[in-house]
Write a protein that holds these residues in place. Structure first.
Motif, PDB file in Angstrom:
ATOM      1  N   PHE A  97       0.848  -1.188   0.000  1.00 37.84           N
ATOM      2  CA  PHE A  97       0.000   0.000   0.000  1.00 37.84           C
ATOM      3  C   PHE A  97       0.882   1.236   0.000  1.00 37.84           C
ATOM      4  O   PHE A  97       1.861   1.316   0.753  1.00 37.84           O
ATOM      5  N   ALA A  98       0.572   2.214  -0.840  1.00 41.43           N
ATOM      6  CA  ALA A  98       1.303   3.483  -0.879  1.00 41.43           C
ATOM      7  C   ALA A  98       0.307   4.625  -0.807  1.00 41.43           C
ATOM      8  O   ALA A  98      -0.685   4.626  -1.539  1.00 41.43           O
ATOM      9  N   GLY A  99       0.580   5.579   0.060  1.00 42.77           N
ATOM     10  CA  GLY A  99      -0.351   6.682   0.234  1.00 42.77           C
ATOM     11  C   GLY A  99       0.267   8.033  -0.076  1.00 42.77           C
ATOM     12  O   GLY A  99       1.446   8.278   0.210  1.00 42.77           O
ATOM     13  N   ALA A 100      -0.505   8.895  -0.703  1.00 43.62           N
ATOM     14  CA  ALA A 100      -0.144  10.304  -0.903  1.00 43.62           C
ATOM     15  C   ALA A 100      -1.223  11.112  -0.212  1.00 43.62           C
ATOM     16  O   ALA A 100      -2.294  11.332  -0.771  1.00 43.62           O
ATOM     17  N   LEU A 101      -0.951  11.550   0.989  1.00 44.45           N
ATOM     18  CA  LEU A 101      -2.014  12.081   1.831  1.00 44.45           C
ATOM     19  C   LEU A 101      -2.143  13.598   1.779  1.00 44.45           C
ATOM     20  O   LEU A 101      -3.140  14.158   2.240  1.00 44.45           O
ATOM     21  N   PHE A 102      -1.149  14.260   1.214  1.00 52.39           N
ATOM     22  CA  PHE A 102      -1.132  15.722   1.266  1.00 52.39           C
ATOM     23  C   PHE A 102      -1.008  16.332  -0.122  1.00 52.39           C
ATOM     24  O   PHE A 102      -0.333  15.772  -0.990  1.00 52.39           O
ATOM     25  N   CYS A 119       4.915   4.006  -4.750  1.00 51.83           N
ATOM     26  CA  CYS A 119       3.689   3.842  -5.546  1.00 51.83           C
ATOM     27  C   CYS A 119       3.890   2.982  -6.791  1.00 51.83           C
ATOM     28  O   CYS A 119       2.936   2.345  -7.259  1.00 51.83           O
ATOM     29  N   MET A 120       5.105   2.935  -7.332  1.00 52.09           N
ATOM     30  CA  MET A 120       5.310   2.182  -8.570  1.00 52.09           C
ATOM     31  C   MET A 120       5.182   0.674  -8.370  1.00 52.09           C
ATOM     32  O   MET A 120       4.907  -0.064  -9.311  1.00 52.09           O
ATOM     33  N   LEU A 158      -2.213  -1.193  -3.897  1.00 54.47           N
ATOM     34  CA  LEU A 158      -3.277  -0.257  -3.541  1.00 54.47           C
ATOM     35  C   LEU A 158      -2.661   1.112  -3.312  1.00 54.47           C
ATOM     36  O   LEU A 158      -1.522   1.216  -2.836  1.00 54.47           O
ATOM     37  N   LEU A 159      -3.422   2.149  -3.620  1.00 52.89           N
ATOM     38  CA  LEU A 159      -2.963   3.513  -3.423  1.00 52.89           C
ATOM     39  C   LEU A 159      -3.986   4.272  -2.580  1.00 52.89           C
ATOM     40  O   LEU A 159      -5.192   4.022  -2.677  1.00 52.89           O
ATOM     41  N   GLY A 160      -3.496   5.197  -1.780  1.00 54.39           N
ATOM     42  CA  GLY A 160      -4.396   5.997  -0.959  1.00 54.39           C
ATOM     43  C   GLY A 160      -4.162   7.473  -1.173  1.00 54.39           C
ATOM     44  O   GLY A 160      -3.035   7.909  -1.418  1.00 54.39           O
ATOM     45  N   ARG A 170      -7.503   1.478  -6.566  1.00 49.85           N
ATOM     46  CA  ARG A 170      -6.670   0.550  -7.320  1.00 49.85           C
ATOM     47  C   ARG A 170      -5.732   1.354  -8.234  1.00 49.85           C
ATOM     48  O   ARG A 170      -6.086   2.472  -8.656  1.00 49.85           O
ATOM     49  N   PRO A 171      -4.567   0.827  -8.570  1.00 54.19           N
ATOM     50  CA  PRO A 171      -3.624   1.576  -9.412  1.00 54.19           C
ATOM     51  C   PRO A 171      -4.217   2.045 -10.737  1.00 54.19           C
ATOM     52  O   PRO A 171      -3.872   3.128 -11.224  1.00 54.19           O
ATOM     53  N   GLU A 172      -5.125   1.267 -11.312  1.00 48.03           N
ATOM     54  CA  GLU A 172      -5.691   1.655 -12.606  1.00 48.03           C
ATOM     55  C   GLU A 172      -6.613   2.873 -12.498  1.00 48.03           C
ATOM     56  O   GLU A 172      -6.984   3.475 -13.508  1.00 48.03           O
ATOM     57  N   GLN A 173      -6.972   3.269 -11.282  1.00 47.59           N
ATOM     58  CA  GLN A 173      -7.817   4.446 -11.085  1.00 47.59           C
ATOM     59  C   GLN A 173      -7.007   5.728 -10.910  1.00 47.59           C
ATOM     60  O   GLN A 173      -7.572   6.802 -10.758  1.00 47.59           O
TER      61      GLN A 173
END
Length: 388
Positions: A120-125, A149-150, A154-156, A175-178
């Motif tokens: 899981f990788a998140g970009a919160l800001f 993320c690469m 899952l991404l957040g 999902r990465p495709e989104q």
């Protein structure tokens, strides 16, 4: 020196293949320069980290995971970071399932349907509020710093807190495709983390795929009763410790052989060099001792079935900030006494200097944490939001 010994291979539930961490570290030695050139850790090496158990170390046992005590996971991240800080940083997010444990159980069942090894990788800001819909939120925006993320499954992306979340920020899981990944990452340290931007354009996210960061877990297992935000700070701080250890090992190794162009004595024959190496060794080991001591004490409390106290949380946050700063100071001090050699862009200490800077600069580990921890230790409310 680099510790790549192995205390025994574990057979993990549901694993197709397991490998000792030592094997992964040996491969990493040959590939870390590649990762810096790419600016990210590629998916095939994330798969190797999965085989070593890093991405099931915080997956609930009920979903086939092998949740590790915090100190055991932190030690693994530290070892990886001795070889390469960027890969240690990416591997540290194997702990991110402590966040995902706040999702509804039905959502988690879908996440782990294909197995417990989930990255899981998140970009919160900056947090961005989506348009409310009947099902949840429709999101459009751009978020920064999605480390790893690469290679993520899952991404957040971050959303502001609201009354229902008690002001704590929310995260939407996609999902990465989104998501579109924009490879914008030009930095002096942790160059291989792939901390790129995430762009989302009109994607609807159902409410059951959002969670409150640091919210109450829906999984009743010991790891998810450990302070969530404190653990998120710890996994980053310990990367700095691994980087500082690599710098100290380098300083001790070259001290007996390096001579400057002026004909001055070799480094080990200079009193100021010996003094700085010794001072740095003592500082790093002392900070690590506090860090792991606070970890063990809090974990013992959780295992007894008691909640971690506010003071324990403050000590975890303080020990993490102190370790990150100490690690950065150690590398900086070693550069200062190493003559002109480290000014070269390819010198090992130059890379380690940049890598050690990054954890200290993180919002979870910055100077404000000392004030907030001090306030709690004196019986006052914390002075920074999201301290617990």
């Amino acid at each position: 020196m680099l510790r790549i010994e192995e205390s025994g291979e574990r057979t993990l539930p549901g694993a197709r293949e397991t490998v000792p961490l030592a094997d992964v570290l040996a491969e990493l030695i040959g590939r870390r320069d590649e990762f810096r050139r790419l600016r990210h850790v590629p998916k095939d090496f994330v798969a190797r980290l999965k085989q070593a158990g890093l991405y099931r170390a915080a997956t609930p046992a009920r979903f086939g995971g092998d949740p590790l005590p915090p100190a055991a996971f932190l030690s693994q991240v530290e070892r990886i970071s001795e070889v390469d800080g960027s890969t240690g940083w990416v591997a540290s997010f194997g702990s991110a399932q402590i966040y995902l444990a706040a999702l509804p159980l039905e959502t988690q069942e879908k996440i782990y349907a294909d197995g417990p090894d989930v990255a899981f990788a998140g970009a919160l800001f900056p947090p961005q509020r989506g348009e409310e819909t009947a099902r949840g939120h429709r999101l459009t925006g751009r978020w920064k710093f999605a480390s790893g993320c690469m290679g993520a499954d899952l991404l957040g992306v971050g959303m502001p807190g609201d009354e229902a979340s008690g002001g704590k920020p929310r995260t939407a899981v996609l999902r990465p495709e989104q998501v579109e990944i924009v490879q914008e990452w030009d930095v002096v340290g942790m160059q291989g983390t792939g901390s790129f931007d995430l762009v989302v354009d009109g994607v609807e996210v159902a409410r059951e795929w959002t969670f409150v960061r640091g919210g109450e877990p829906t999984v009743d297992e010991p790891l998810y009763r450990y302070p969530t935000i404190a653990y998120a700070a710890q996994v980053l701080a310990v990367v700095g410790a691994g980087v500082a250890r690599a710098a100290l090992d380098h300083a001790r190794e070259v001290g007996g052989g390096y001579k400057g162009v002026t004909g001055a004595p070799k480094l080990a024959d200079r009193a100021y060099y010996r003094t700085e190496v010794a001072r740095s060794e003592a500082a790093l080991r002392s900070a690590r001792a506090f860090f792991y001591e606070a970890t063990a004490q809090t974990w013992e409390t959780v295992l007894r079935g008691d909640p971690a106290t506010d003071e324990q949380n403050a000590e975890l946050r303080l020990a993490s900030a102190h370790l990150a700063k100490t690690a950065s100071d150690v590398v900086s001090g070693l550069v200062e006494v190493s003559g002109t050699a480290p000014i070269g862009t390819t010198h090992p200490l130059q890379r380690l200097l940049g890598d050690a800077l990054v954890p200290k600069q993180h919002a979870f580990l910055g100077p404000a944490i000392y004030d907030a921890a001090g306030a709690v230790l004196m019986g006052l409310p914390p002075t920074t939001p999201g301290f617990r």
